[in-house]
Design an enzyme around this catalytic site. Structure first.
Site, PDB file in Angstrom:
ATOM      1  N   CYS A 255       0.839  -1.193   0.000  1.00 22.90           N
ATOM      2  CA  CYS A 255       0.000   0.000   0.000  1.00 22.90           C
ATOM      3  C   CYS A 255       0.882   1.256   0.000  1.00 22.90           C
ATOM      4  CB  CYS A 255      -0.911   0.015   1.226  1.00 22.90           C
ATOM      5  SG  CYS A 255      -2.086   1.400   1.212  1.00 22.90           S
TER       6      CYS A 255
ATOM      7  N   ASP B 125       0.410   3.751   1.706  1.00 21.79           N
ATOM      8  CA  ASP B 125       0.338   4.331   3.059  1.00 21.79           C
ATOM      9  C   ASP B 125       1.740   4.652   3.597  1.00 21.79           C
ATOM     10  OD1 ASP B 125       0.163   4.421   6.034  1.00 21.79           O
ATOM     11  OD2 ASP B 125      -1.937   3.906   5.669  1.00 21.79           O
TER      12      ASP B 125
ATOM     13  N   ARG C 276       2.862   4.850   6.417  1.00 23.17           N
ATOM     14  CA  ARG C 276       3.288   4.110   7.617  1.00 23.17           C
ATOM     15  C   ARG C 276       3.824   2.720   7.308  1.00 23.17           C
ATOM     16  NH1 ARG C 276      -2.471   4.778  10.324  1.00 23.17           N
ATOM     17  NH2 ARG C 276      -2.925   4.221   8.158  1.00 23.17           N
TER      18      ARG C 276
ATOM     19  N   HIS D 115      -2.130  -3.978   4.852  1.00 29.92           N
ATOM     20  CA  HIS D 115      -1.956  -3.586   6.261  1.00 29.92           C
ATOM     21  C   HIS D 115      -3.315  -3.361   6.896  1.00 29.92           C
ATOM     22  CE1 HIS D 115      -2.775   0.815   5.810  1.00 29.92           C
ATOM     23  NE2 HIS D 115      -2.485   0.531   4.566  1.00 29.92           N
TER      24      HIS D 115
ATOM     25  N   CYS E 167      -6.348  -0.189   6.723  1.00 32.60           N
ATOM     26  CA  CYS E 167      -6.055   0.453   5.429  1.00 32.60           C
ATOM     27  C   CYS E 167      -7.170   1.439   5.038  1.00 32.60           C
ATOM     28  CB  CYS E 167      -5.892  -0.610   4.352  1.00 32.60           C
ATOM     29  SG  CYS E 167      -5.493   0.069   2.734  1.00 32.60           S
TER      30      CYS E 167
HETATM   31 CO    CO Z   1      -3.510   1.225   2.922  1.00 31.35          CO
END
Ligand code: CO
Length: 210
Positions: free
Chosen positions: A42, A44, A46, A98, A101
């Site tokens: 992803c 993302d 993090r 994750h 999400c």
């Molecule tokens: Co995500």
């Protein structure tokens, strides 16, 4: 005046540190890349692939998008997969989702968000395919996380339906596709045990050769 000076300062420090630890670090990396792993994760912020696996530059070939989706019409992702297999000769493809999400959450809502709705549309299909099980889960976060895991399983099979992956198997190349989920609450990875390493694990209809 240079913008984002702090990032350049951090970059200079980082590069200095690498050379202090290993004089040949950049010389070696610049000459070739030989990663064993393709990470599809992803976007993302993090979930940075290299850091969560404590890997150095040069060790992961990486593709990231919102909700780690492998659409069979996405030439960006498909080009990455082909290059990773045929040129870099990676031995492992890791699909890593994750928990929590935002892409999964968005797909479970009824709000219009624009282009992203089209990108995430297949996640709604995945929700419908698992509706009974998901609706039985009392807690919202657990429902989201269930779909996060199902999404990884789906994307693993999507990768395996790909002709580049199947051609590698037909050529007897060592190539395994893995499905993992990263927990943003504790930094730990979970292996969903959905490993594919041969064409006979793929349903007939998706095989490119008998
Ligand atoms: Co995500």
């Amino acid at each position: 005046m240079r913008k984002l000076q702090n990032l350049f300062t951090q970059n200079a420090l980082w590069a200095e540190e690498r050379v202090k630890e290993d004089k040949e670090f950049f010389t070696r990396l610049a000459s070739q890349q030989t990663p064993e792993y393709l990470w599809i994760g992803c976007a993302d912020s993090r979930v940075p692939a290299n850091q969560v696996c404590n890997m150095q530059p040069g060790e992961f070939f990486t593709h990231r998008n919102i909700a780690n989706i492998v659409h069979h019409t996405d030439i960006n992702c498909l080009s990455v997969i082909q290059y990773a297999i045929e040129v870099l000769q990676v031995k492992h493809i890791i699909i890593c989702g994750h928990y929590g999400c935002g892409g999964i959450k968005a797909a479970m809502e009824n709000k219009e968000s624009g282009l992203i709705d089209h990108w995430l549309r297949s996640l709604k299909d995945l929700y419908i395919a698992n509706k009974e099980q998901i609706d039985d889960i009392p807690n919202y976060d657990d429902r989201v996380n269930f779909l996060c895991e199902e999404n990884v399983r789906q994307q693993v099979t999507n990768v395996c339906h790909n002709s580049f992956v199947q051609n590698a198997w037909h050529d007897n190349k060592e190539l395994t596709v893995h499905g993992w989920v990263y927990d943003i609450n504790n930094g730990k990875l979970k292996d969903l045990d959905v490993c594919y390493s041969a064409a006979n694990q793929v349903p007939d209809i998706y095989r490119i050769a008998p």
